[in-house]
Scaffold this active site. Sequence first.
Site, PDB file in Angstrom:
ATOM      1  N   HIS A 126      39.638  43.730  45.019  1.00 33.36           N
ATOM      2  CA  HIS A 126      38.539  44.198  44.877  1.00 33.36           C
ATOM      3  C   HIS A 126      38.336  42.125  44.969  1.00 33.36           C
ATOM      4  O   HIS A 126      37.867  41.803  45.755  1.00 33.36           O
ATOM      5  CB  HIS A 126      37.491  44.731  44.558  1.00 33.36           C
ATOM      6  CG  HIS A 126      36.069  44.213  43.815  1.00 33.36           C
ATOM      7  ND1 HIS A 126      34.669  45.153  43.725  1.00 33.36           N
ATOM      8  CD2 HIS A 126      36.446  43.002  42.941  1.00 33.36           C
ATOM      9  CE1 HIS A 126      34.253  44.287  43.340  1.00 33.36           C
ATOM     10  NE2 HIS A 126      34.833  43.088  43.148  1.00 33.36           N
ATOM     11  N   GLU A 127      39.298  42.077  43.719  1.00 36.45           N
ATOM     12  CA  GLU A 127      39.664  40.253  43.420  1.00 36.45           C
ATOM     13  C   GLU A 127      39.987  40.012  44.638  1.00 36.45           C
ATOM     14  O   GLU A 127      39.367  38.771  45.251  1.00 36.45           O
ATOM     15  CB  GLU A 127      40.677  40.288  42.392  1.00 36.45           C
ATOM     16  CG  GLU A 127      39.558  40.702  41.601  1.00 36.45           C
ATOM     17  CD  GLU A 127      38.380  40.946  40.847  1.00 36.45           C
ATOM     18  OE1 GLU A 127      37.489  39.578  41.252  1.00 36.45           O
ATOM     19  OE2 GLU A 127      37.150  41.234  40.248  1.00 36.45           O
ATOM     20  N   HIS A 140      36.864  39.060  47.859  1.00 30.21           N
ATOM     21  CA  HIS A 140      36.953  37.866  47.125  1.00 30.21           C
ATOM     22  C   HIS A 140      37.310  36.813  47.609  1.00 30.21           C
ATOM     23  O   HIS A 140      36.923  35.561  47.648  1.00 30.21           O
ATOM     24  CB  HIS A 140      36.667  37.885  45.504  1.00 30.21           C
ATOM     25  CG  HIS A 140      35.244  38.626  45.018  1.00 30.21           C
ATOM     26  ND1 HIS A 140      34.026  38.533  45.743  1.00 30.21           N
ATOM     27  CD2 HIS A 140      35.123  39.593  43.549  1.00 30.21           C
ATOM     28  CE1 HIS A 140      32.966  39.965  45.032  1.00 30.21           C
ATOM     29  NE2 HIS A 140      33.936  40.268  44.091  1.00 30.21           N
TER      30      HIS A 140
END
Length: 203
Positions: A28-29, A32
Site C-alpha cells: 500500500h505505502e 503511494h
Amino acid sequence: MGLINLLTSNPLAFVIIAAALVLSLTFHEFAHAWTADRLGDPTPRRYGRVTLNPLKHLDPFGTLLMLLVGFGFAKPVPINPNNLGRWGTLWVSAAGPLSNLLIALVCALLLKFGSHMDIVYVVLTTILSINVVLAVFNLIPIPLLDGSRILGALVPSLGRSLAQFEMLPYSFLIVMAFIYLFGRQISGLINVVQGWVQGFVGA
C-alpha cells in the site's frame, strides 16, 4: 482482539495474519511512493520510501497497536503536492487503496483457479480479506485517510480545510472516535465489497 492473543492460542494463524498485514501495508505505502516518484515528486525517494522493504514503511506505534488491539497503521508516505499538482495528488492518494484491491482480486483469482489445499486457502483468504479492509477503510473520506485526500483533490477548497484539520494535535483522536462510532457501518461496507470481490471471480 489483538494479534498478540493468537501467539498462544493459534501460532500458525498469528504468523499468517501478521505476514499478510506486513505484505499488504508495505505494498500500500509502496504504491503511494512509486506513483509519486513516477509523477515527478522526488520526496518519497529522498526518504527511501520507493522500496518494498517493510522496515521502511512500518510504524513502530502502529505495529504495536496491531499486536495489542488489532488495528494499526504504517508510516504515511511524505509527498510534496506542489510537485504533483491537483490530479497527480489524486492519483498518488488513490494508488494505495487501488493496490490493495489489485492484491484482493489476484487472491480471488488464485482461489478460483489455483490449489485448494487447506493452508493455501487460508493464506489466500486472509490476504484477500485484509486487502479489502485496507482498500475500503482507506477510501472513507475522513481526514488522515486516502479518501480524504482524493476528495480534497476533487474539491480543492474542501481539501485545504481537511489539510488544516489534519495538522491539529487532536485530529487523530477525532478520527478514532468516528471509526468507533460508525464501526458497524464500516464493517458492513467492507463485507459487501469483500463479497463482491469474491463473487466477481466466482471464488
